[in-house]
Design an enzyme around this catalytic site. Structure first.
Site, PDB file in Angstrom:
ATOM      1  N   TYR A  17      36.393  36.115  44.288  1.00 12.88           N
ATOM      2  CA  TYR A  17      36.767  34.720  44.096  1.00 12.88           C
ATOM      3  C   TYR A  17      37.525  34.554  42.790  1.00 12.88           C
ATOM      4  CZ  TYR A  17      33.785  33.823  48.028  1.00 12.88           C
ATOM      5  OH  TYR A  17      33.240  33.835  49.287  1.00 12.88           O
ATOM      6  N   CYS A  18      38.266  33.462  42.728  1.00 18.85           N
ATOM      7  CA  CYS A  18      39.082  33.127  41.566  1.00 18.85           C
ATOM      8  C   CYS A  18      38.264  33.297  40.284  1.00 18.85           C
ATOM      9  CB  CYS A  18      39.555  31.680  41.709  1.00 18.85           C
ATOM     10  SG  CYS A  18      40.684  31.168  40.415  1.00 18.85           S
ATOM     11  N   PRO A  19      38.823  33.979  39.315  1.00 16.29           N
ATOM     12  CA  PRO A  19      40.211  34.436  39.156  1.00 16.29           C
ATOM     13  C   PRO A  19      40.433  35.903  39.510  1.00 16.29           C
ATOM     14  CG  PRO A  19      39.126  34.580  37.043  1.00 16.29           C
ATOM     15  CD  PRO A  19      38.085  34.074  38.035  1.00 16.29           C
TER      16      PRO A  19
END
Length: 84
Positions: A21-23
């Site tokens: 997941y981000c980042p």
């Protein structure tokens, strides 16, 4: 940028960010493109819906060409990027 599932571009490298997941997907993309030459094509596989926003911005910011992006399934996203 095309958004279809017709003929997929030939790729020089694949980056699988499934489950991240981000980042993290964008950070891994930064690292991967450093190892590649201009004009090569990177295929990115992702499951994070935020990549639908982040990958196009990554390409725009760094001057890469987003050749194609599409949803491979309900939770898988594919991106084909030609490096600047």
């Amino acid at each position: 940028m095309a958004d279809n599932t017709g003929t997929l571009p030939n790729v020089d490298a694949v980056l699988d960010t499934t489950g991240l997941y981000c980042p993290e997907p964008i950070m891994l993309m930064h690292n991967k493109v450093r190892d590649m030459a201009p004009g090569q094509v990177l295929k990115v596989i992702a499951t994070d819906p935020a990549t639908t926003r982040d990958v196009p911005k990554f390409c725009q910011f760094l001057g890469h060409e987003l050749l194609e992006q599409h949803t491979a399934s309900e939770s898988n996203y594919l991106y084909f990027i030609r490096l600047a």
